[in-house]
Write an enzyme that holds these catalytic residues in place. Structure first.
Site, PDB file in Angstrom:
ATOM      1  N   GLY A 141       1.057  -1.167   0.102  1.00 14.64           N
ATOM      2  CA  GLY A 141      -0.059  -0.067  -0.009  1.00 14.64           C
ATOM      3  C   GLY A 141       0.907   1.107   0.001  1.00 14.64           C
ATOM      4  N   CYS A 142       0.262   2.241  -0.477  1.00 14.12           N
ATOM      5  CA  CYS A 142       0.860   3.742  -0.437  1.00 14.12           C
ATOM      6  C   CYS A 142      -0.004   4.806  -0.062  1.00 14.12           C
ATOM      7  CB  CYS A 142       1.506   3.975  -1.709  1.00 14.12           C
ATOM      8  SG  CYS A 142       0.293   4.045  -3.332  1.00 14.12           S
ATOM      9  N   GLU A 143      -0.199   5.927  -0.493  1.00 17.07           N
ATOM     10  CA  GLU A 143      -1.072   6.793   0.035  1.00 17.07           C
ATOM     11  C   GLU A 143      -2.337   6.799  -0.956  1.00 17.07           C
ATOM     12  OE1 GLU A 143      -2.141  10.364   2.384  1.00 17.07           O
ATOM     13  OE2 GLU A 143      -0.589   9.040   2.214  1.00 17.07           O
ATOM     14  N   GLY A 145      -2.484   4.851  -4.049  1.00 18.42           N
ATOM     15  CA  GLY A 145      -2.387   3.299  -4.933  1.00 18.42           C
ATOM     16  C   GLY A 145      -1.780   3.523  -5.959  1.00 18.42           C
ATOM     17  N   TYR A 170      -3.600   3.989   1.402  1.00 15.50           N
ATOM     18  CA  TYR A 170      -3.758   4.676   2.870  1.00 15.50           C
ATOM     19  C   TYR A 170      -5.248   5.559   3.045  1.00 15.50           C
ATOM     20  CZ  TYR A 170      -3.385   6.235   7.724  1.00 15.50           C
ATOM     21  OH  TYR A 170      -3.496   6.585   8.975  1.00 15.50           O
TER      22      TYR A 170
END
Length: 182
Positions: A141-143, A145, A170
């Site tokens: 995961g990141c901020e 996608g 996130y």
């Protein structure tokens, strides 16, 4: 270099309706660049049909892996995967990670902020390899996608097999009120 393939086969049972069964002997010759050369061998014959076994050279395997697209799942599915034992890799920057992250997430930034832009982490694969094995089940995961999709693709290309991207990142995790740590 030239490769030669010889086959002998009876044309399928449908041919006996049109004409008597035929015996065919063909010799195929082809010239391919080394990077795309394939070795084709007959694995067996059953009901007058061939089953072909195709093996690809290492360059083809790498090219096919590079073409793979990671699986993306919604955040609720990602949470269930984490509860089932998948490891969470958070590829956001350390500043983003410190604001909040899913429990037990491991932070390895895919990119760093530099001035008003971002630059790729040159040691990303080495850092990931220090935390995960190539066959570990990992959700990434990141901020939002985007970085996680790029990181997932790079990991698949590098030979990681259990890679799953989290769609929405996130932001979607927090919007769905899933548990976070600070």
């Amino acid at each position: 270099m030239e490769s030669t393939l010889n086959t002998t086969a009876r044309i399928g049972s449908w041919s006996s309706v049109i004409s008597p069964p035929l015996q065919v002997r063909q010799s195929f010759k082809w010239k391919l660049p080394k990077a795309t050369r394939r070795v084709v061998s007959v694995a067996g014959r059953q009901n007058s049909n061939f089953r072909w076994k195709v093996t690809a050279g290492r360059a083809n395997v790498a090219a096919e892996a590079a073409a793979r697209v990671p699986t993306s799942v919604p955040v609720r599915v990602a949470r269930e995967l984490a509860q089932a034992g998948y490891k969470y890799l958070d590829v956001r920057t350390p500043d983003e990670f410190s604001i909040g992250h899913p429990s037990r997430a491991i932070n390895v930034p895919y990119m760093y902020r530099v001035g008003s832009g971002m630059v790729k982490n040159p040691s990303f694969l080495r850092q990931v390899s220090s935390h995960f094995r190539k066959h570990d089940d990992i959700i990434i995961g990141c901020e939002s996608g985007e970085r996680s999709l790029m990181a997932s693709t790079e990991l698949l290309t590098a030979g990681f097999t259990g890679v799953t991207d989290i769609a929405g990142g996130y932001i979607a995790w927090a919007e769905n009120e899933l548990p976070v740590e600070e």
